[in-house]
Design a protein around this motif. Structure first.
Motif, PDB file in Angstrom:
ATOM      1  N   SER A   1       0.372   2.562  -4.854  1.00 36.80           N
ATOM      2  CA  SER A   1       0.426   3.930  -4.341  1.00 36.80           C
ATOM      3  C   SER A   1       1.835   4.505  -4.423  1.00 36.80           C
ATOM      4  O   SER A   1       2.830   3.781  -4.374  1.00 36.80           O
ATOM      5  CB  SER A   1      -0.064   3.966  -2.888  1.00 36.80           C
ATOM      6  OG  SER A   1       0.732   3.128  -2.074  1.00 36.80           O
TER       7      SER A   1
ATOM      8  N   ILE B   1      -7.701   9.146  -5.373  1.00 35.79           N
ATOM      9  CA  ILE B   1      -6.592   8.455  -4.707  1.00 35.79           C
ATOM     10  C   ILE B   1      -5.926   9.416  -3.738  1.00 35.79           C
ATOM     11  O   ILE B   1      -6.082  10.635  -3.833  1.00 35.79           O
ATOM     12  CB  ILE B   1      -5.546   7.920  -5.726  1.00 35.79           C
ATOM     13  CG1 ILE B   1      -4.961   9.063  -6.557  1.00 35.79           C
ATOM     14  CG2 ILE B   1      -6.169   6.857  -6.608  1.00 35.79           C
ATOM     15  CD1 ILE B   1      -3.864   8.620  -7.509  1.00 35.79           C
TER      16      ILE B   1
ATOM     17  N   VAL C   1       3.056   3.672   1.667  1.00 30.98           N
ATOM     18  CA  VAL C   1       3.007   3.714   0.200  1.00 30.98           C
ATOM     19  C   VAL C   1       3.804   2.548  -0.381  1.00 30.98           C
ATOM     20  O   VAL C   1       4.620   1.936   0.307  1.00 30.98           O
ATOM     21  CB  VAL C   1       3.559   5.052  -0.349  1.00 30.98           C
ATOM     22  CG1 VAL C   1       2.706   6.222   0.128  1.00 30.98           C
ATOM     23  CG2 VAL C   1       5.019   5.264   0.047  1.00 30.98           C
TER      24      VAL C   1
END
Length: 320
Positions: free
Chosen positions: A150, A187, A241
């Protein structure tokens, strides 16, 4: 590459020491196709010489000259990099005949290639449409390495840049375009904006930000005396992330510090708060790439904006 210009050695001038005391003595002008795989820390400066997105967004053109102006200022700065650290100027992606989309595509390819070769890219704009091409380059690289990694975007800016690209993209649409790409791929769109001004974004943009779950800090809170709270937000964002892409729009700064931009305002933020936030971001070890957007030399005063951009590059290069 049709939209590529090789590095210009004559940009890199300054006080001569013969001891590598200044960055113009340290830099290597290396064409993109000749960039080596980095063995140790290596930084690659890549220009994005394009202001077509600014023109489409009804802004003041001139940012096409931004990369060269920033590089000139960087060269005059002192060199405190370790002897084994390599600094490359690899030239610029250009925009021909108004074909911004082609320039963004080539920027994406260049960024992906740099990351593949273990270079740390610092992209110098150019309009903020740089962000869409830059993001796509990082995304391509991450997808090639391991699916599912990510990325979070941290934008220092007065503007959301979430305008809808109903006709064509421009300097005000990059993060809307990124959000739509994320939606197609199912996503998360991880986007943090620092320095947002109510007098620089209309109601629809605030609603778009709400609909897209954008995290943002308003300009009246983006101040040094709220630094501890701001760092809490930044760390919470980063913790969710794997990698962080940072983009700094120079028109987010007060025009007292950055008059040479496409949309100047005296109501922007100050440089010190950005440096302190960069310190937090870099401490995470997740910063993968960075760009600086909207440098417009045509409206600069005494090179102040170019010097500000160069100082930001200097800080990141010496502390990343």
């Amino acid at each position: 590459m049709e939209h590529y210009e090789a590095p210009k050695k004559d940009l890199w001038t300054g006080r001569a020491s013969n001891k590598w005391l200044y960055l113009h003595e340290k830099v290597h002008c290396t064409p993109l196709q000749e960039i080596p795989e980095a063995q140790k820390k290596s930084i690659a400066l890549l220009g994005y010489a394009c202001d077509e997105g600014v023109r489409r967004n009804q802004g003041r053109i001139g940012a096409v000259e931004g990369p060269d102006a920033i590089k000139k200022s960087i060269g005059k700065m002192p060199n405190h990099l370790a002897s084994h650290t390599v600094l490359h100027d690899i030239g610029s992606i250009t925009c021909k005949d108004g074909d911004m989309e082609a320039a963004q595509n080539e920027l994406a390819d260049a960024v992906s290639s740099l990351l593949m070769k273990k270079q740390f890219p610092i992209v110098l704009g150019g309009g903020h449409d740089v962000a869409y091409g830059h993001y796509r380059g990082i995304k391509h690289y991450l997808d090639s390495k391991k699916k599912g990694q990510s990325m979070g975007i941290i934008n220092f800016d007065a503007h959301f840049d979430l305008r809808k690209n109903t006709d064509r993209g421009n300097s005000g649409t990059p993060f809307y375009q990124i959000a739509k790409d994320c939606e197609k791929e199912n996503i998360d769109f991880n986007y943090l904006c620092l320095g947002i001004r109510k007098d620089a974004n209309d109601r629809e943009l605030f609603q778009t930000a709400k609909d897209m779950d954008v995290v943002y800090v308003m300009s009246d809170t983006f101040q040094m005396h709220f630094l501890e709270e701001i760092n809490t937000w930044i760390n919470a964002f980063i913790n969710n992330v794997d990698h962080v892409y940072v983009t700094i729009d120079l028109d987010g700064f007060s025009s007292a510090f950055a008059p040479g931009v496409s949309a100047a305002s005296p109501m922007g933020f100050m440089p010190r708060i950005v440096i302190e936030c960069l310190k937090t971001i870099m401490a995470s070890g997740k910063l993968i790439s960075l760009d600086i957007a909207e440098m417009n030399p045509r409206y600069d005063v005494d090179g102040q904006t170019a010097k500000l951009a160069a100082s930001l590059v200097h800080y990141v290069a010496h502390n990343s």
